[in-house]
Design a protein around this motif. Structure first.
Motif, PDB file in Angstrom:
ATOM      1  N   ALA A   1     -12.960  42.964  -8.038  1.00 19.84           N
ATOM      2  CA  ALA A   1     -12.306  44.224  -7.587  1.00 19.84           C
ATOM      3  C   ALA A   1     -13.583  44.796  -6.412  1.00 19.84           C
ATOM      4  CB  ALA A   1     -12.404  45.198  -8.711  1.00 19.84           C
TER       5      ALA A   1
ATOM      6  N   LYS B   1     -15.162  38.152 -19.086  1.00 20.08           N
ATOM      7  CA  LYS B   1     -13.776  38.188 -18.436  1.00 20.08           C
ATOM      8  C   LYS B   1     -13.944  39.678 -17.471  1.00 20.08           C
ATOM      9  CE  LYS B   1      -9.944  36.931 -20.096  1.00 20.08           C
ATOM     10  NZ  LYS B   1      -8.828  36.950 -21.161  1.00 20.08           N
TER      11      LYS B   1
ATOM     12  N   GLY C   1      -2.684  37.869 -16.134  1.00 22.08           N
ATOM     13  CA  GLY C   1      -3.842  37.714 -15.245  1.00 22.08           C
ATOM     14  C   GLY C   1      -3.732  38.746 -14.099  1.00 22.08           C
ATOM     15  N   GLU C   2      -2.734  38.530 -13.324  1.00 20.52           N
ATOM     16  CA  GLU C   2      -2.589  39.299 -11.967  1.00 20.52           C
ATOM     17  C   GLU C   2      -2.452  40.655 -12.298  1.00 20.52           C
ATOM     18  OE1 GLU C   2       0.931  37.562 -10.437  1.00 20.52           O
ATOM     19  OE2 GLU C   2       0.152  35.575  -9.996  1.00 20.52           O
TER      20      GLU C   2
ATOM     21  N   ASN D   1     -16.091  39.369 -14.465  1.00 18.12           N
ATOM     22  CA  ASN D   1     -15.346  38.508 -13.439  1.00 18.12           C
ATOM     23  C   ASN D   1     -14.445  39.395 -12.752  1.00 18.12           C
ATOM     24  OD1 ASN D   1     -16.778  36.243 -14.050  1.00 18.12           O
ATOM     25  ND2 ASN D   1     -15.228  35.477 -15.425  1.00 18.12           N
ATOM     26  N   LEU D   2     -13.607  40.128 -13.471  1.00 15.09           N
ATOM     27  CA  LEU D   2     -12.644  40.958 -12.847  1.00 15.09           C
ATOM     28  C   LEU D   2     -13.539  42.207 -12.146  1.00 15.09           C
ATOM     29  CD1 LEU D   2     -10.186  41.546 -15.795  1.00 15.09           C
ATOM     30  CD2 LEU D   2      -9.837  40.024 -13.765  1.00 15.09           C
TER      31      LEU D   2
ATOM     32  N   ARG E   1      -3.889  42.165 -14.817  1.00 15.36           N
ATOM     33  CA  ARG E   1      -5.253  42.615 -15.346  1.00 15.36           C
ATOM     34  C   ARG E   1      -6.146  43.028 -13.945  1.00 15.36           C
ATOM     35  NH1 ARG E   1      -5.877  38.384 -19.071  1.00 15.36           N
ATOM     36  NH2 ARG E   1      -5.483  39.292 -20.886  1.00 15.36           N
ATOM     37  N   ILE E   2      -6.257  42.035 -13.149  1.00 15.24           N
ATOM     38  CA  ILE E   2      -6.978  42.248 -11.913  1.00 15.24           C
ATOM     39  C   ILE E   2      -6.434  43.610 -11.199  1.00 15.24           C
ATOM     40  CG2 ILE E   2      -7.299  41.223  -9.585  1.00 15.24           C
ATOM     41  CD1 ILE E   2      -6.859  38.453 -10.808  1.00 15.24           C
TER      42      ILE E   2
ATOM     43  N   VAL F   1      -7.711  46.635 -13.023  1.00 20.77           N
ATOM     44  CA  VAL F   1      -9.190  46.710 -12.627  1.00 20.77           C
ATOM     45  C   VAL F   1      -9.415  47.296 -11.489  1.00 20.77           C
ATOM     46  CG1 VAL F   1     -11.414  45.562 -12.828  1.00 20.77           C
ATOM     47  CG2 VAL F   1      -9.847  45.262 -14.827  1.00 20.77           C
ATOM     48  N   CYS F   2      -8.854  46.798 -10.386  1.00 22.21           N
ATOM     49  CA  CYS F   2      -8.879  47.104  -9.228  1.00 22.21           C
ATOM     50  C   CYS F   2      -8.716  48.804  -8.840  1.00 22.21           C
ATOM     51  CB  CYS F   2      -8.188  46.534  -7.909  1.00 22.21           C
ATOM     52  SG  CYS F   2      -8.870  44.724  -7.661  1.00 22.21           S
TER      53      CYS F   2
END
Length: 200
Positions: A197, A189, A129-130, A192-193, A132-133, A136-137
């Motif tokens: 970002a 999902k 999850g971390e 949300n990401l 993924r964030i 995306v950022c």
């Protein structure tokens, strides 16, 4: 890249496509290297061990052996490494100090790494999850650099396809799935990401 150029409506702007393509390649290679060398749950990941399994492996297969080897390379064991009495007249003494230094550094690194893994295990931190964030950022930042004229909006939700439609979400979706080698993320999902970002 053709799909991304179509999403961003820049197919005819060759210089812009080339610049974006070069940056996406750099970003993609960096992230693919990180993913394939990390215990995360992406299709291109090589292994996905849980923190507890990593801890056991590091303690049993590396730390314990490194400690034993370091102890055995100590100066008190010099007689075992003596070249006197060998049949090879050209054999020279082996300097064990660099190996001792390297093992000491390895054990210090392992101490920090294993301690961190215990903390992550206790907090039940989601590695995937971390990552993924963060990915995306990075993609949102790349979009801002190459497409300032398109605006950074979350797009609009299409209930039929259950996807977010718009330049930014479609770009992130296409680039993310290509880099990670996986299927597209569910619309909610992804949204949300992107929202996270855009807050940074």
């Amino acid at each position: 890249m053709r799909e991304i150029a179509r999403i961003l409506n820049i197919e005819r702007d060759i210089d812009r496509v080339i610049g974006l393509h070069a940056d996406l390649i750099r970003l993609g290679l960096r992230w693919r290297h990180t993913i394939t060398n990390s215990p995360v749950d992406f299709p291109i990941s090589s292994i996905r061990p849980a923190p507890s399994k990593r801890i056991r492996w590091l303690e049993n297969k590396v730390e314990k052996i490194a400690k034993e080897l370091l102890k055995n390379l100590d100066e008190e064991h010099d007689p075992y490494f003596s070249i006197w009495g060998t049949l090879d007249p050209d054999l020279v003494a082996f300097d064990r100090e660099p190996a001792r230094r390297a093992l000491t550094e390895l054990l210090e690194h392992l101490d920090h790494l294993i301690g961190d893994l215990y903390a992550l295990q206790n907090e039940k931190a989601p590695h995937t999850g971390e990552m993924r964030i963060d990915l995306v950022c990075d993609l949102v930042e790349l979009f801002k650099v190459h497409c300032p004229d398109l605006g950074t909006t979350r797009g609009t939700y299409d209930s039929q396809t259950k996807r977010w439609i718009g330049h930014l979400p479609e770009f992130v979706e296409a680039a993310f799935s290509e880099i990670t080698g996986g299927a597209v993320m569910p619309g909610k999902k992804l949204d949300n990401l992107i929202s996270l970002a855009l807050k940074d």
